[in-house]
Design a protein around this motif. Structure first.
Motif, mmCIF file in Angstrom:
data_model
loop_
_atom_site.group_PDB
_atom_site.id
_atom_site.type_symbol
_atom_site.label_atom_id
_atom_site.label_comp_id
_atom_site.label_asym_id
_atom_site.label_seq_id
_atom_site.Cartn_x
_atom_site.Cartn_y
_atom_site.Cartn_z
ATOM 1 N N THR A 38 96.062 37.221 -13.521
ATOM 2 C CA THR A 38 95.946 37.172 -12.049
ATOM 3 C C THR A 38 94.565 37.608 -11.551
ATOM 4 N N GLY A 39 93.765 38.251 -12.366
ATOM 5 C CA GLY A 39 92.468 38.770 -11.898
ATOM 6 C C GLY A 39 91.490 37.663 -11.522
ATOM 7 N N ALA A 40 90.395 38.064 -10.802
ATOM 8 C CA ALA A 40 89.348 37.096 -10.417
ATOM 9 C C ALA A 40 88.737 36.499 -11.687
ATOM 10 N N LYS A 41 88.520 35.192 -11.668
ATOM 11 C CA LYS A 41 87.980 34.531 -12.866
ATOM 12 C C LYS A 41 86.629 33.889 -12.560
ATOM 13 N N THR A 42 85.726 33.936 -13.520
ATOM 14 C CA THR A 42 84.445 33.223 -13.410
ATOM 15 C C THR A 42 84.293 32.367 -14.658
ATOM 16 N N SER A 43 84.148 31.066 -14.465
ATOM 17 C CA SER A 43 83.928 30.230 -15.642
ATOM 18 C C SER A 43 82.438 30.262 -16.004
ATOM 19 N N LEU A 44 82.164 30.432 -17.275
ATOM 20 C CA LEU A 44 80.767 30.389 -17.729
ATOM 21 C C LEU A 44 80.474 29.041 -18.365
ATOM 22 N N ALA A 45 81.389 28.105 -18.172
ATOM 23 C CA ALA A 45 81.185 26.701 -18.586
ATOM 24 C C ALA A 45 80.788 26.578 -20.056
ATOM 25 N N GLY A 46 81.383 27.412 -20.870
ATOM 26 C CA GLY A 46 81.156 27.300 -22.315
ATOM 27 C C GLY A 46 79.841 27.872 -22.796
ATOM 28 N N ARG A 47 79.157 28.623 -21.911
ATOM 29 C CA ARG A 47 77.873 29.204 -22.325
ATOM 30 C C ARG A 47 78.081 30.303 -23.357
ATOM 31 N N LEU A 48 77.035 30.566 -24.135
ATOM 32 C CA LEU A 48 77.081 31.646 -25.119
ATOM 33 C C LEU A 48 76.984 32.980 -24.395
ATOM 34 N N VAL A 49 77.819 33.941 -24.771
ATOM 35 C CA VAL A 49 77.738 35.311 -24.254
ATOM 36 C C VAL A 49 77.465 36.259 -25.421
ATOM 37 N N THR A 50 76.430 37.080 -25.270
ATOM 38 C CA THR A 50 76.133 38.103 -26.285
ATOM 39 C C THR A 50 76.206 39.478 -25.624
ATOM 40 N N PRO A 51 76.217 40.539 -26.432
ATOM 41 C CA PRO A 51 76.029 41.856 -25.818
ATOM 42 C C PRO A 51 74.669 41.858 -25.110
ATOM 43 N N GLY A 52 74.530 42.707 -24.106
ATOM 44 C CA GLY A 52 73.202 42.877 -23.512
ATOM 45 C C GLY A 52 72.222 43.259 -24.619
ATOM 46 N N LEU A 53 70.973 42.793 -24.525
ATOM 47 C CA LEU A 53 70.014 43.047 -25.607
ATOM 48 C C LEU A 53 69.513 44.486 -25.548
ATOM 49 N N ILE A 54 69.165 45.019 -26.704
ATOM 50 C CA ILE A 54 68.706 46.410 -26.802
ATOM 51 C C ILE A 54 67.349 46.445 -27.515
#
Ligand SMILES: O=C(O)CC[C@@H]1NC(=O)NC1=O
Ligand SMILES: [Fe+3]
Length: 388
Positions: A38-54
């Protein structure tokens, strides 16, 4: 990126649930638990998601630049001629001592903003261009201010054992006793230090001198890390490993014994291709030996005005692969989960339930694209803590 049984630890067609600045759940979208439907959803359209860079190794706070020295060297001046003309670390120390806290912060933020634009959500910032009590403390206060002025995690490293200032030339031990150690105590008392670093090299400090600084770090309960085996093998990485160091950094001249000592201690190898490239080094760090002995490898810019004026973590990744033969997967782990280990960060660097919601979303089809392109930034969105 935590799993090692699948390339990059990748989950295809994934869903990530964020709440209160944390990753609540991650997994295949088809397995999304009903409680989250039920939560708000955002589609990233199949994009790659990584951890934030360090970026786990930076000298990003500093005054002045070394452009003239760069030009002198390309016009054939020797390292000695440059030094005699007032070049080298000394020139950056002079410029840093002359800069106010506000000036140092303004200059640093300009460089930090470039990294933020590449999806960096955590950086390490060292002192080491003050080499006197007041300026070393000022550098660390500026580092802390960076973490207040930008939505980025900052871990500081005390690096007064970086070089001997002109006023102590030839009196390295006196500098360690009269400036370095008392300033470490003062910086720790002010809450400015997350780790203690040093430069173990013929042109800097011996293993014995570094050990004296590390002994004090130990009494203060501070972890250590070390610039080691950059230009020669003094046994710096072995010394660091004997203190359970978070990391040993550079490592071009490290032998297999040193690799084994790091593996036994769990010390991360921080690979710095920017300095290797700028100094036109020919001896590469022992990447194959790190692989063989299971030493975690991180990658970092080492951004500094002399040996590595490299202000791009994405270019660092490409250099780690093309110059030093790391695989794209090793390089990506090197600026996420392994970089987190090099900083003692346990709440980021991995997309895993309970970790900080620090993520980078990329307009790429395959993770290797983050390593293969040169001077190209495919960042689509940077997410730090709370989702928009
Ligand atoms: O040239 C500079 O300003 C820093 C040099 C830099 N510091 C260090 O410990 N190793 C390096 O390459
Ligand atoms: Fe460095």
């Amino acid at each position: 990126m935590a799993r090692t049984d699948v390339p990059y630890g990748m989950i295809d067609d994934a869903a990530i649930v964020l709440a209160d600045g944390r990753i609540e759940w991650v997994g295949p979208r088809s397995a999304l638990p009903d409680e989250f439907s039920t939560g708000a959803k955002t589609s990233l359209a199949g994009r790659l998601v990584t951890p934030g860079l360090i970026d786990c190794h930076t000298h990003i706070v500093h005054g002045g630049d070394r452009a003239v020295e760069f030009e002198m060297r390309l016009n054939g001046a020797s390292y000695e001629e440059v030094a005699r003309a007032g070049g080298g670390i000394v020139s950056t120390v002079t410029a840093t001592r002359a800069a106010s806290e506000g000036e140092l912060l303004t200059m640093a933020l300009r460089r930090v903003d470039v990294l933020i634009g590449e999806g960096v959500t955590a950086i390490e910032i060292k002192s080491g261009y003050g080499l006197d009590r007041e300026t070393e403390l000022r550098m660390l206060r500026v580092a802390r201010a960076v973490g207040k002025d930008r939505d980025i995690t900052v871990r500081t490293s005390f690096l007064a054992a970086h070089a001997t200032p002109a006023e102590y030339k030839g009196r390295e031990d006196a500098y360690i006793d009269e400036i370095c150690i008392p300033t470490l105590r003062a910086a720790h008392a002010e809450g400015l230090v997350d780790a203690v670093d040093g430069f173990c090299e013929g042109i800097a400090f011996s293993p014995d001198q570094i050990a004296r600084v590390f002994d004090v770090a130990k009494t203060l309960g501070l972890p250590v890390k070390l610039h080691a085996e950059q230009l020669s093998d003094l046994g710096g990485a072995k010394l660091a490993a004997s203190y359970g160091a978070l990391s040993a950094d550079h490592l071009e001249y490290l032998d297999e014994d040193g690799v084994k000592a790091m593996a036994d201690a769990g010390t991360v190898a921080v690979i710095l291709p920017g300095a290797f490239y700028t100094l036109r080094e020919t001896q590469a760090p022992p990447i194959a030996a790190f692989r063989k002995h299971g030493v975690r490898m991180a990658l970092a810019t080492d951004i500094n005005p002399g040996s590595s004026p490299l202000n791009s973590l994405l270019l660092t990744v490409n250099m780690g692969c093309t110059l030093l033969r790391m695989t794209p997967e090793e390089a990506l782990r090197g600026i996420t989960c392994n970089a987190a280990h090099a900083l003692g960060l346990t709440d980021q660097g991995i997309i895993e339930s309970g970790k900080r919601a620090d993520l980078a979303v990329w307009d790429v089809k395959h993770p290797a694209e983050l390593a293969y392109r040169i001077g190209y930034n495919p960042l689509h969105k940077r997410i730090v803590g709370a989702p928009e």
